[in-house]
Design an enzyme around this catalytic site. Structure first.
Site, short mmCIF file in Angstrom:
data_model
loop_
_atom_site.label_atom_id
_atom_site.label_comp_id
_atom_site.label_asym_id
_atom_site.label_seq_id
_atom_site.Cartn_x
_atom_site.Cartn_y
_atom_site.Cartn_z
N HIS A 13 10.65 -8.22 -9.21
CA HIS A 13 9.51 -7.31 -9.18
C HIS A 13 9.98 -5.91 -9.57
O HIS A 13 11.16 -5.58 -9.44
CB HIS A 13 8.89 -7.27 -7.78
CG HIS A 13 7.97 -8.42 -7.54
ND1 HIS A 13 6.86 -8.65 -8.30
CD2 HIS A 13 8.00 -9.41 -6.61
CE1 HIS A 13 6.24 -9.73 -7.84
NE2 HIS A 13 6.91 -10.21 -6.83
N LYS B 215 -2.71 -4.10 0.98
CA LYS B 215 -3.42 -3.17 0.10
C LYS B 215 -4.93 -3.29 0.29
O LYS B 215 -5.66 -2.32 0.18
CB LYS B 215 -3.05 -3.44 -1.36
CG LYS B 215 -3.68 -2.48 -2.36
CD LYS B 215 -3.02 -2.60 -3.71
CE LYS B 215 -3.39 -3.90 -4.40
NZ LYS B 215 -4.76 -3.88 -4.92
#
Length: 917
Positions: A136, A575
């Site tokens: 990532h 999130k």
């Protein structure tokens, strides 16, 4: 043994000497003055403004300061890791009680609580513990820098050993040489990593840590069980490989157009080269060691037959049958590697055939082991040959299982095109869910394919079909364990799962086997739903229940030993709903899935999509696993290891061993001795948690999704755009080219907040929820305090938040707020947003103190608190300079040195925070 302060002072001194020699006395003096001022400010001994001093720097001075503080942080990290290793060794040498998280401590704790040795043995006979490495865009470290730092760690370790004056001098010179080389090395990449480069970089961790330390951990299990009276000791020949490393690197296509069938093949080929290279190296050592002569000691007929296959026997080694046998195995291994590479190159030394699979390789090793054991060389067999047999059982020829991942909408589009071209369904995407399920189950029962080589398909559909075809071919070459799981991002319905099963069927990955008058259906790759958002988590139990109700699915699950994996997303749920709600929803869905799976007679294996940062599920691995709801682990757990945390956890072999041991110990304890509260007490806690979550969710959503200017503020008050430009990964920072929070990947979302020292995703909403509860119920404080003491889930939640709050610096965050206001038209809106964030930070600070009884952050972890405080003094100059440079960049100064300075500051701050990705 040197103290941590002595080592920091020692390495800092060498770094200073290097800077003085390389950059001059004036630059060294300037950096040292800034360091001393920053430290004094952090300790409250000075009010001098470091930022004002930094504003006067020239271009070259600015870059030197960023490099100096970045490398200083790297050296501090190295020293702290080394100190942890020292502490462990010191405890062992002094015969002290094993530390929590070690296998020795966990097994002793289980035995003291009535768990039998046999139950522990049975656990290791069936367990699956799998850390999964993912690529990532937060790994800011270069491979070359990591390699140098690893060498430096070895030299620091050597300083603890008795040394002559000459050896001390040589050690210091070697350390100085590496620090000098580091200073002359680039911290940054000049070009973005390709997928192939990511694969190559992560193989370093396998060579350095995962291969040797996985084997060391399995040997540790043998030894600890023996100490607790297990007579039938697990040997390397029989022990179940309970620890298996997984990887997404080269197989994760979700949002990364650079990952495809070619990257899959490259990943497994490079992994095969790595593990077979390990086998060849070990065999060379064995061939050199095992010089036994058949004139002096007998060998088994099987060993003799194996040795006689040696195509090039030396006259000097005619009687050294073991050496000749190892030469045969070496030749066949090389032939195997050539075959896996699909290389036409023949083995010039022989024409011996490649091994069919790693099991055949292990059989030859077993022949050697048996012959040695039967002919008075039992110790050689156990100490030299058995570990290699163990390795072959754990790693095979594939080293690590490669997971595949793609988004559900891509699968749906491919299925729609296949159905349309085959004239089965003109508009699949607009069918109802019930119609999709009926159509998909019908197609799964048909033997005829949908795909035709004579029809035309889009590039995307052809690419996706190539992935499944490649999977079949790779399994045939590297073994079924090479690719076991297919993760479906954004799973929102049963049809999302069936679509992937149908794509498997199209490529021969679903097989019908007729046995004893029955037809059994076997899927070569397990379909794994990934539930990510809050709504997805809430829908997961119903989706899985409906999925298990389908006869075709029941047959597939039965062929997989009645086991089904489900992946839970910590990042997107955070999130989407904030820290508190994310973890509460994850807790609830895990319990609900346990009920669903129990009713269906299926064993649940949870795959935790944890990130490096606390907001994304990071934190202490032992606490995270032991804090899971009861009955949700059951000896089976997979979890992601991401970003720069991989370097932090697994860059040093001994630190890596400790991390793997923590995973095994926590899984063992959670399975055999989960914490169970009285039902009425737990119900009271859960009811309180539900109320907190509801208020926290509302408060978080109101800021992040319902404040009109928040998205613009976030992009302006964090270095997100600058992070996206940094060459730290092959994947884009967002799934779509928008400035909507919904479309942003969760990883850069959390990473950006960390860089600006807000760390908002890991705490926002908690303070408001607690404050609201206390105003509604004066007795709630005692209940919350009881939850913190008695409930591992809540304790872990708050302990991780406590650590993040210690790293949060609202005063530094204000500088990023001022950056947002200075570079946008957000003056009034920005002030209002920052005021809300600061108010919530204050409420969270107060709430944590009242519940935990600790007036300061990390009061129970003084070493960690001191570490964070010290490294904050080194991060401060980097933050100040980052803000100043970003402001210049956004105002139009796009010179290369500005971008270089910004990106180097990102590297240094990430290293200082350690778990920000």
């Amino acid at each position: 043994m040197n103290s941590i302060r002595e080592d920091i002072r020692f390495l800092g001194g060498i770094l200073g000497q290097v800077i003085r020699a390389q950059e001059g006395e004036a630059v060294f003096t300037m950096i040292e003055e800034i360091r001393q001022t920053s430290v004094a400010m952090r300790r409250g001994l000075s009010t001098e403004d470091v930022n004002a001093r930094l504003l006067d720097l020239s271009r070259d001075e600015l870059i030197a300061v960023i490099r100096g503080f970045s490398y200083l942080i790297h050296l501090v990290n190295l020293v702290e890791d080394q100190q942890h290793i020292r502490s462990q060794r010191s405890n062992m040498m002094a015969g002290r009680m094993p530390a929590q998280g070690t296998l020795a401590h966990t097994i002793a704790h289980l035995k003291n609580n009535g768990v039998t040795t046999q139950a522990i043995v049975d656990f290791f006979d069936h367990a699956l513990i799998s850390p999964v490495l993912t690529a990532h865009p937060t790994e800011v470290q270069r491979k070359s820098v990591l390699t140098l730092e690893n060498q430096l760690a070895g030299l620091i370790e050597a300083r603890d050993l008795p040394q002559t004056i000459k050896q001390k001098k040589q050690n210091m010179e070697a350390i100085s040489t590496i620090v000098e080389t580091l200073w002359q090395s680039r911290l940054l990449r000049y070009s973005r990593l390709t997928v192939h480069e990511e694969i190559d970089n992560f193989l370093m961790y396998h060579k350095r840590t995962f291969i040797p330390q996985t084997l060391a951990l399995m040997r540790e299990v043998d030894e600890v069980l023996q100490e607790h009276g297990h007579v039938a000791i697990h040997s390397a020949l029989t022990q179940h490989p309970f620890l298996r490393i997984g990887t997404w690197i080269g197989g994760d296509r979700d949002g990364n157009p650079n990952v495809n069938a070619n990257s899959m093949r490259y990943a497994l080929t490079r992994q095969a080269e790595t593990i077979i290279g390990f086998y060849q190296n070990e065999l060379s050592k064995l061939e050199e060691f095992c010089a036994q002569s058949s004139r002096l000691v007998a060998v088994s007929p099987d060993l003799s037959a194996l040795a006689e296959q040696d195509p090039n026997p030396s006259d000097h080694r005619r009687d050294e049958m073991y050496r000749r046998a190892f030469a045969v195995i070496q030749a066949r291994l090389q032939a195997s590697l050539n075959a896996l590479r699909e290389s036409p190159q023949e083995n010039k030394q022989s024409h011996l055939p490649a091994y069919v699979d790693s099991a055949e390789f292990a059989q030859d090793l077993q022949v050697i082991h048996s012959s040695l054991s039967a002919n008075h060389a039992r110790l050689v067999a156990q100490q030299k040959v058995a570990p290699l047999i163990r390795a072959s059982r754990v790693f095979g020829f594939h080293l690590a299982s490669l997971d595949l991942r793609q988004s559900s909408d891509v699968h749906a589009a491919c299925i729609a095109e296949l159905l349309k071209e085959a004239r089965v369904c003109e508009d699949y995407l607009h069918l109802t869910e019930a119609q999709k399920i009926e159509l998909l189950t019908t197609e799964l029962s048909h033997h005829r394919p949908l795909f035709s080589p004579y029809l035309s398909y889009s590039d995307r559909t052809r690419s996706e079909l190539m992935v499944f075809d490649c999977t079949r071919r790779l399994q045939k070459s590297f073994g079924d364990n090479a690719i076991c799981q297919y993760v479906i991002s954004h799973t929102e319905s049963v049809s999302d799962l069936l679509e992937v099963l149908l794509l498997q069927k199209e490529n021969g990955l679903i097989q019908s086997v007729h046995q004893e008058g029955q037809t059994k259906i076997h899927a070569k790759v397990m379909v794994v739903p990934l539930f990510e958002t809050i709504d997805d988590l809430r829908a997961a139990p119903e989706i899985m229940s409906a999925y298990f109700a389908l006869p075709f699915v029941q047959a597939i699950v039965a062929s997989a030993k009645a086991t089904q994996e489900v992946m839970l997303g910590y990042s997107d749920s955070n999130k989407d709903g904030g820290y508190l709600t994310s973890h509460w929803e994850l807790y609830q869905v895990e319990l609900a899935l346990v009920r669903v799976f129990k009713a269906a007679g299926v064993k649940l294996r949870l795959f935790h999509g944890r990130g490096g940062s606390v907001g994304r599920g990071g934190g202490n691995s032992f606490s995270a696993i032991t804090g899971q709801p009861p009955d949700t682990v059951q000896g089976q757990i997979r979890l992601t290891e991401q970003g720069e945390v991989i370097a932090s956890k697994y860059g040093h072999p001994e630190v890596g061993m400790r991390q793997l041991e923590l995973l095994a110990s926590a899984t063992l304890q959670s399975t055999l001795l989960p914490t169970r509260l009285p039902a009425n007490r737990l119900a009271e806690f859960e009811q309180c948690m539900a109320l907190l979550s509801a208020d926290s969710f509302e408060h978080y959503r109101a800021l992040v999704y319902e404040t009109p200017s928040f998205s613009e503020y976030f992009f302006a008050a964090t270095p997100l755009n600058e992070i996206a430009e940094l060459n730290i990964g092959s994947r884009p920072a967002a799934r779509k080219s928008t400035r909507r929070i919904e479309d942003l990947r969760a990883i850069p979302w959390g990473f950006s907040w960390a860089q600006s020292r807000f760390l908002l995703p890991a705490w926002f909403g908690f303070g408001y929820a607690v404050k609201h509860m206390l105003t509604q119920n004066s007795d709630a404080e005692k209940l919350l305090q009881a939850m913190f003491i008695e409930w591992p889930f809540f304790n872990t939640l708050l302990s991780n938040m406590d650590m993040v709050m210690a790293k949060t610096d609202i005063a530094m965050a204000r500088h990023y707020h001022e950056l947002a206001c200075a570079t946008t038209n957000l003056a009034s809106e920005g002030e209002a947003i920052f005021a809300r964030i600061k108010e919530e930070w204050m409420h969270t600070e107060e709430a944590l103190s009242r519940i935990s009884g600790q007036k300061t952050r990390l009061a129970n972890h003084p070493d960690l608190a001191s570490s964070i405080k010290n490294r904050s003094a080194y991060m401060d100059p980097l933050n100040y300079l980052q803000v100043n440079l970003i402001q210049q960049h956004r105002k139009g100064l796009h010179e290369e040195w500005v971008k270089r300075g910004i990106h180097m500051s990102i590297n240094g701050i990430a290293a200082g925070l350690r778990n920000s990705g």
